[in-house]
Scaffold this motif. Sequence first.
Motif, mmCIF file in Angstrom:
data_model
loop_
_atom_site.group_PDB
_atom_site.id
_atom_site.type_symbol
_atom_site.label_atom_id
_atom_site.label_comp_id
_atom_site.label_asym_id
_atom_site.label_seq_id
_atom_site.Cartn_x
_atom_site.Cartn_y
_atom_site.Cartn_z
ATOM 1 N N TRP A 153 0.826 -1.200 0.000
ATOM 2 C CA TRP A 153 0.000 0.000 0.000
ATOM 3 C C TRP A 153 0.862 1.252 0.000
ATOM 4 O O TRP A 153 1.865 1.336 0.702
ATOM 5 C CB TRP A 153 -0.910 0.014 1.229
ATOM 6 C CG TRP A 153 -1.732 1.254 1.342
ATOM 7 C CD1 TRP A 153 -2.918 1.501 0.718
ATOM 8 C CD2 TRP A 153 -1.433 2.415 2.103
ATOM 9 N NE1 TRP A 153 -3.379 2.765 1.048
ATOM 10 C CE2 TRP A 153 -2.465 3.339 1.911
ATOM 11 C CE3 TRP A 153 -0.370 2.773 2.928
ATOM 12 C CZ2 TRP A 153 -2.481 4.585 2.503
ATOM 13 C CZ3 TRP A 153 -0.384 4.023 3.528
ATOM 14 C CH2 TRP A 153 -1.446 4.904 3.319
ATOM 15 N N ARG A 183 -0.007 7.393 -1.983
ATOM 16 C CA ARG A 183 -0.137 8.124 -3.251
ATOM 17 C C ARG A 183 -0.438 7.143 -4.381
ATOM 18 O O ARG A 183 0.331 6.215 -4.635
ATOM 19 C CB ARG A 183 1.150 8.888 -3.556
ATOM 20 C CG ARG A 183 1.377 10.042 -2.610
ATOM 21 C CD ARG A 183 2.565 10.940 -2.972
ATOM 22 N NE ARG A 183 3.254 10.613 -4.183
ATOM 23 C CZ ARG A 183 4.565 10.335 -4.238
ATOM 24 N NH1 ARG A 183 5.298 10.331 -3.150
ATOM 25 N NH2 ARG A 183 5.132 10.064 -5.387
ATOM 26 N N GLU A 184 -1.536 7.374 -5.073
ATOM 27 C CA GLU A 184 -1.936 6.476 -6.156
ATOM 28 C C GLU A 184 -0.897 6.447 -7.278
ATOM 29 O O GLU A 184 -0.626 5.391 -7.858
ATOM 30 C CB GLU A 184 -3.299 6.892 -6.716
ATOM 31 C CG GLU A 184 -3.827 5.930 -7.745
ATOM 32 C CD GLU A 184 -5.239 6.246 -8.182
ATOM 33 O OE1 GLU A 184 -5.725 5.527 -9.065
ATOM 34 O OE2 GLU A 184 -5.858 7.187 -7.656
ATOM 35 N N SER A 228 1.784 3.947 -6.489
ATOM 36 C CA SER A 228 1.328 2.568 -6.684
ATOM 37 C C SER A 228 1.356 2.187 -8.156
ATOM 38 O O SER A 228 1.783 1.095 -8.516
ATOM 39 C CB SER A 228 -0.085 2.377 -6.131
ATOM 40 O OG SER A 228 -0.088 2.430 -4.751
ATOM 41 N N SER A 233 -1.437 -0.963 -4.299
ATOM 42 C CA SER A 233 -2.702 -0.264 -4.099
ATOM 43 C C SER A 233 -2.507 1.026 -3.325
ATOM 44 O O SER A 233 -1.588 1.149 -2.523
ATOM 45 C CB SER A 233 -3.662 -1.169 -3.325
ATOM 46 O OG SER A 233 -4.880 -0.497 -3.070
ATOM 47 N N ALA A 234 -3.401 1.968 -3.570
ATOM 48 C CA ALA A 234 -3.443 3.205 -2.788
ATOM 49 C C ALA A 234 -4.749 3.254 -1.995
ATOM 50 O O ALA A 234 -5.035 4.228 -1.328
ATOM 51 C CB ALA A 234 -3.346 4.423 -3.710
ATOM 52 N N ASP A 235 -5.513 2.174 -2.044
ATOM 53 C CA ASP A 235 -6.782 2.080 -1.330
ATOM 54 C C ASP A 235 -6.567 1.323 -0.023
ATOM 55 O O ASP A 235 -6.279 0.124 -0.044
ATOM 56 C CB ASP A 235 -7.808 1.351 -2.198
ATOM 57 C CG ASP A 235 -9.167 1.236 -1.540
ATOM 58 O OD1 ASP A 235 -9.363 1.805 -0.438
ATOM 59 O OD2 ASP A 235 -10.031 0.575 -2.133
#
Length: 64
Positions: free
Chosen positions: A29, A32-33, A36, A60-62
């Motif tokens: 994780w 910052r998207e 990722s 993932s950034a979620d």
Amino acid sequence: MKIAVMGSGGWGTALCTVLHQNGHQVTLWSYREEESIQLAETRQNPFLQGVLLPEGIVYSADPA
């Protein structure tokens, strides 16, 4: 075992790699998207130059 490593810096990336090499399903994780996406595309972390990340790691950034 499914494991999520929270934080994609040098330490988190190294830990993720070791866990994956030991047969675990790992998600790395990043808050910052863009980071990722870059990790998934290049399979390299700028903090660990020259280290190619194994295939099969999920990025993932979620946080969910």
